[in-house]
Design an enzyme around this catalytic site. Structure first.
Site, PDB file in Angstrom:
ATOM      1  CB  THR A  13      -3.894  -2.350   4.198  1.00 49.64           C
ATOM      2  OG1 THR A  13      -3.012  -2.623   5.264  1.00 49.64           O
ATOM      3  CG2 THR A  13      -5.044  -3.410   4.107  1.00 49.64           C
ATOM      4  CB  SER A  15       0.187  -1.575  -0.965  1.00 45.30           C
ATOM      5  OG  SER A  15      -1.388  -1.691  -1.483  1.00 45.30           O
ATOM      6  CB  THR A  16      -0.376   3.904  -2.761  1.00 45.89           C
ATOM      7  OG1 THR A  16      -0.276   4.565  -1.356  1.00 45.89           O
ATOM      8  CG2 THR A  16      -1.519   3.225  -3.156  1.00 45.89           C
ATOM      9  CB  SER A 141       6.865  -0.422  14.988  1.00 49.50           C
ATOM     10  OG  SER A 141       7.932   0.201  15.286  1.00 49.50           O
ATOM     11  CE1 TYR A 154       3.268   3.512  14.877  1.00 47.79           C
ATOM     12  CE2 TYR A 154       5.566   3.393  16.062  1.00 47.79           C
ATOM     13  CZ  TYR A 154       4.805   3.141  15.005  1.00 47.79           C
ATOM     14  OH  TYR A 154       5.389   2.477  13.781  1.00 47.79           O
TER      15      TYR A 154
END
Length: 264
Positions: A13, A15-16, A141, A154
């Site tokens: 996901t 992934s561009t 992360s 976040y």
């Protein structure tokens, strides 16, 4: 070690660009067919062109869907081939003081960073279990364990991903399917490059130089004393997706340059 994923199909996901694109390239280079996902057909077309230049002959699919809500997840799921590997990379980030972060912002981060993975895992895991093999990864992360004071919202979503991955690994225990988290630290991603664009123009310094300065100023516990490349993050992800990683499940694997200051 020869990683061969030539009989596998992977969904990555978001992934561009950035880490997601590097992961897609690493999986494609290992022989996997890859489903690219982005918010627009244009971004998918650009990513496909880049990947085919880097990995000629790669088998690539593309599905445009914004995973920030249930409708986007349903759109993606409706267009997928059979999936063997799921890499939940979709996520958003940005600094904001806790006292200025309203419910709508919390909800937006929760939906994109956590619920996107929940929805896809809920839909795709049963098929993996039935076939007796699969890999599910959550790109978390170092902020999951080192909560940033300026991005509490976040950090909380990234910690939730660790809990989700561990719980799912236990839920499918013994099935041949592994579920893990990978925790990047400061990385020279497209997002970081965009953030540093003005500074590059002002100082004439390279992105790598600015990345090193950022790490030394903001992540002084770093052991490598620099930002990682997206390829370095992707290398770990590709290994965890491989057949060779069959004994690794329920793990939170750091590729943070040693930012998190512990030995576990």
């Amino acid at each position: 070690m020869q990683i061969d994923l030539s009989d596998k199909t992977a969904l990555v996901t978001a992934s561009t660009a950035g880490i997601g694109l590097a992961i897609a390239q690493g999986l494609a280079a290992s022989g996997a067919a890859v489903v690219l996902n982005g918010r627009s057909e244009a971004s998918i077309a650009r990513a496909r062109e880049q990947l085919l230049a880097a990995v000629p002959g790669a088998t690539l699919y593309g599905v445009a869907a914004d995973l920030g809500d249930a409708a986007g997840a349903e759109r993606l799921l409706a267009s997928l081939p059979a999936i063997d590997i799921l890499v939940n990379n979709a996520g958003i980030y940005g600094p904001q003081d806790f006292f200025d972060t309203d419910d709508a912002t919390w909800e937006r981060y929760w939906q994109t960073n956590v619920m996107s993975g929940v929805r896809l895992a809920r839909a795709l895991l049963p098929g993996l279990v039935e076939r007796g093999w699969g890999r599910v990864l959550f790109i978390s992360s170092e902020s999951a364990r080192n909560i940033p004071a300026d991005m509490v919202h976040y950090g909380v979503t990234k910690t939730a991903q660790l809990a989700l991955a561990r719980g799912l690994a236990k839920r499918v225990a013994g099935s041949g399917v592994t579920v893990n988290s990978v925790l990047p630290g400061p990385t020279l991603s497209d997002g970081f490059a965009a953030m540093m664009q003005d500074e590059i123009a002002r100082t004439g310094k390279s992105l790598e130089e600015l990345g090193r300065e950022f790490v030394l100023a903001n992540r002084p516990s770093s052991v490598i004393r620099r930002a990682a490349t997206v390829e370095e993050v992707a290398n770990l992800v590709v290994y965890v997706c491989s057949t060779q990683a069959s004994a690794t499940s329920g793990a939170a694997l750091r590729v943070d340059g040693g930012v998190v200051d512990d030995i576990l």
